[in-house]
Each structure stands twice: as structure tokens, then as C-alpha cells.
Design an enzyme around this catalytic site. Sequence first.
Site, PDB file in Angstrom:
ATOM      1  N   HIS A  72       0.848  -1.203   0.000  1.00  0.00           N
ATOM      2  CA  HIS A  72       0.000   0.000   0.000  1.00  0.00           C
ATOM      3  C   HIS A  72       0.876   1.243   0.000  1.00  0.00           C
ATOM      4  CE1 HIS A  72      -3.986  -1.840   1.671  1.00  0.00           C
ATOM      5  NE2 HIS A  72      -3.502  -2.497   0.639  1.00  0.00           N
ATOM      6  N   TYR A 201      -8.849   5.166   8.111  1.00  0.00           N
ATOM      7  CA  TYR A 201      -8.922   5.542   9.527  1.00  0.00           C
ATOM      8  C   TYR A 201      -9.963   6.650   9.622  1.00  0.00           C
ATOM      9  CZ  TYR A 201      -4.559   3.031  10.599  1.00  0.00           C
ATOM     10  OH  TYR A 201      -3.606   2.063  10.785  1.00  0.00           O
ATOM     11  N   PRO A 294      -3.233  -0.060  19.445  1.00  0.00           N
ATOM     12  CA  PRO A 294      -3.026  -0.537  18.070  1.00  0.00           C
ATOM     13  C   PRO A 294      -3.103   0.530  16.986  1.00  0.00           C
ATOM     14  CG  PRO A 294      -5.151  -1.267  18.912  1.00  0.00           C
ATOM     15  CD  PRO A 294      -4.422  -0.660  20.059  1.00  0.00           C
ATOM     16  N   LYS A 298       1.863  -0.331  15.199  1.00  0.00           N
ATOM     17  CA  LYS A 298       3.288  -0.351  15.533  1.00  0.00           C
ATOM     18  C   LYS A 298       3.769  -1.592  16.293  1.00  0.00           C
ATOM     19  CE  LYS A 298       4.752   2.920  13.466  1.00  0.00           C
ATOM     20  NZ  LYS A 298       5.080   2.325  12.233  1.00  0.00           N
ATOM     21  N   TYR A 384       4.443   6.303  10.358  1.00  0.00           N
ATOM     22  CA  TYR A 384       3.604   5.154  10.019  1.00  0.00           C
ATOM     23  C   TYR A 384       4.383   4.169   9.157  1.00  0.00           C
ATOM     24  CZ  TYR A 384      -0.727   2.597   9.033  1.00  0.00           C
ATOM     25  OH  TYR A 384      -1.696   1.625   8.959  1.00  0.00           O
TER      26      TYR A 384
END
Length: 391
Positions: A72, A201, A294, A298, A384
Site C-alpha cells: 500500500h 482511519y 493498536p 506499531k 507510520y
Amino acid sequence: MRTQVAIVGAGPAGLLLSQLLGVEGVDSVVVERRSRAYVEARIRAGILESSTVDLLDAVGLGNRVHAAGDEHRGIYLQWPHERHHLDFVDLVGRSVWVYGQTDLTRDLGAARDAHGQQFAYEISDTAVHDIETEHPYVTYRDSAGVDQRLDADVVVGCDGSFGPCRSAVPERVRRTWERVYPYAWLGVLADVAPSTDELIYAWHPDGFALHSMRSATVSRLYLQVDAGASIDDWSDARIWDALAARLGHGQDGWELQRGPIAEKSVLPMRSHVSEPMRHGRLFLAGDAAHIVPPTGAKGLNLAVADVALLAPALVAMLRKNDPRLADAYSETALRRVWRCTHFSWWMTTMLHQSGDPFDAALQQSQLRWVTTSGAGAAGLAENYAGLPIGF
Ligand code: FAD
Ligand code: DHB
């Protein structure tokens, strides 16, 4: 029994450590409380950051990630009536991979089998001894009910957040930090094609939602629920209705596809760091030393990063009698641990409803900044997609 490195726990940290040590000619024995089938079926993480995939490639374990995983470029961040794509590749030149922890655990197990790794599964009463001496050892009862003693040069606690190793570090030297969040995640695995190409998200007045995936036919979805929520209060229909509302079903023609729910559970959320990550001849790696909430994906990546530092340190210590990397392990590992602890807290507090309208107003301002400022977006992307090993 005797080995060079006694590894407690056959999760990703323990298995990868045994692999990294094995290729450098250092022997280990891995002891695990659960059965192998249980460990390999446990549904958990799904996102590998680029440095994790680079490490797997470097030790010949990346083939299946590249063949069966899905790369992604970024994620979507959204709130009602607005969805923004953050392209990590454009922002920081790194991508992430969707690849289930179950698959990674199976790949690691197969690689260890090929090298003749010694395991003891389904053990009980694990205890570590004499870690302040040069002759530490682990005792346990094996699956046949026979008491065993495993002598080693070093013991590594890869035994997750509830294992016995962390508390073997004496209280006089141990320091812990903890934040318990007033909400939890309800996680769902559904047999339905993902309704999105990359993860979503979603900030929503009813609570956070996340649309993730495992494959072209399996979706992984999460909902913010109250801490202590009971799964019995969440029928499949209620879950899908909440996901549809929070993820924006019907907005700008986007639709959430529903399907049979194969698994659902409630996960508590907390941050926890335990220092030091080494005491005497005991080293800690992964969830044994730290837990992150979560949001931001990570935990598994941090477990991998710990082990990527620890393996060369143990090789230098045990094969070349050079203790410098081992002596620096705790301090070096904790730099990344605190970076990820901050990032996970930051993502969590940006996206979850606390019930306080002031928090909600700040969140909306922060979300707008992160999605419209190049600097804001790059900060999220850098964390991220993962900082380099050794950061
Ligand atoms: P674990 O996987 O917990 O392994 C520890 C092992 O030690 C276990 O097998 C346990 O049975 C064993 N053990 C415990 N006690 C003993 C004992 N007494 N004797 C012997 N063995 C023992 N992280 C991400 O990076 N990305 C994500 O997308 C992500 N999503 C997640 C989603 C969920 C729902 C959950 C729960 C976690 C998620 N995580 C994610 C976190 C990630 O799964 C963990 O951080 C990761 O499993 C840590 O690996 P570990 O090897 O340190 O610990
Ligand atoms: C998944 C879990 C996460 O915590 C996250 O931030 C992204 C994806 C997952 O399980 O797919």
C-alpha cells in the site's frame, strides 16, 4: 538441556530472533506456553512497515510477503463528508505491506523447521533464574508433565505482555510507564472483499472506525467501543450498522460491503513501557517490554525492530566476546520504543472520542492540519511507514 540463547515465547519476536541467530551460527531453544497451532492462528497485526519488510528480505524471509502480501502506498484519513489520501511513497519514499501476523508466524516457523530449530510448545510454570550471573537458566514443565531445566549463556524474554520475564527484572532497577485508555477496540474478521483499496482511519462523533483487510476476500474492521464493553452486546447487525455509519456508507457513492463475520473480539487499549530492556543476562524484546495501543500498527513492527538490534548484539557477545552492542541494547532500543509509543498515543488521541468537546475540536483541527499541510502529512507518513532500524 543446554543452549547458547534460551528464548521464552514463540511469537514474532522469539521466532525471528531464533532465525537471525541461527543464520549467524548461534544456537537457541524456543519455549512456548501455547500450542503451535494456537500461536499460528492467533489473529492480530496486519501491517508491516517498510523496514520490517526490508529486514525479512535481507534474511531470505520476504518471498511470501511479496507474493501474497499487498503493498500500500498510504492510508485514507477521514471524518464525516471528507476523505483524504496520504501517499507515503510521495511523502517519504516508503510504503507499507498488508500481511497477516498469522502468515508471518507460519513463515517463520517453517524457516526454523528447515534449520532444525529446537522448540518446546505447551509448557507451563516457566521461570527464569540466576540472570545476574553468567549462568542463567529457565525452568518449565514440558507438555508431558516433566520438569525441565534449560541452561544458557543468555535468556531472552519474548513472552509478550503477560509473560514472566519482565517481572524477573528486580523492582529496584525496573521503571514502568503506563497509560490505560478509556476505550477499547472491537475487532472483526469478515469474509467479504474489502470496500477500499487502502486502509481507512475514520474519525466520527460516534467513535473511531478502521477498515483494514487481510486479502482480496477477507476484511478486517475495528470499532471504538467503551472500555469493558461486552462482545455479547454487539450483534453482527449492530456492528455492521456502526461500521457503515462511521465509515461513511452512502457518502459520495462509497459503499461498505457486508459479509459473514468469522471472528469478533474486544481488545483493551494501553501504552506501557518497562525499562531497562536488559538486566544482567536477561534481555527483553517486543511486547514483553512495551505495549502500544493498536492505532498506527506499531506493535509487531516494534517487536521486529527490537530483535533486529538484539540479534547482532548477541552474536557479537557470544561469538566474538564483544559486549558493546549488548551493553548498548536497552538504551538504543528504547529510543525507537519511545518514538513509537508517542506516535501510537498521538494517532490514538487524534482519532478516538474521549467524550470531551474540547478534545473533539482539537482533533478536528489536527486532522485538517495533517491532511492539508505537507509537513503535517510527512510527519505522520514518516512514523507510520517506519523509521529506519537503529533510529
Ligand atoms: P507475542 O506475539 O505476544 O508473543 C509472545 C509469546 O510468548 C506468545 O506466543 C505467548 O503465548 C508466549 N508466552 C507468554 N507467557 C509465556 C510463558 N510463561 N512461557 C512461555 N511462553 C509464554 N502490531 C502491528 O505492528 N501492526 C498491527 O497492525 C497490529 N494490529 C494488532 C491488532 C490486534 C487485534 C492486536 C491484539 C495486536 C496488534 N498488533 C499490531 C500488536 C502485535 O500483534 C504485537 O505487538 C506482537 O504480537 C508482539 O509480538 P511478540 O512476539 O513481542 O509478542
Ligand atoms: C490493523 C491493525 C491496526 O492496529 C492498524 O492500525 C491497522 C491495521 C489490522 O489488523 O489490519
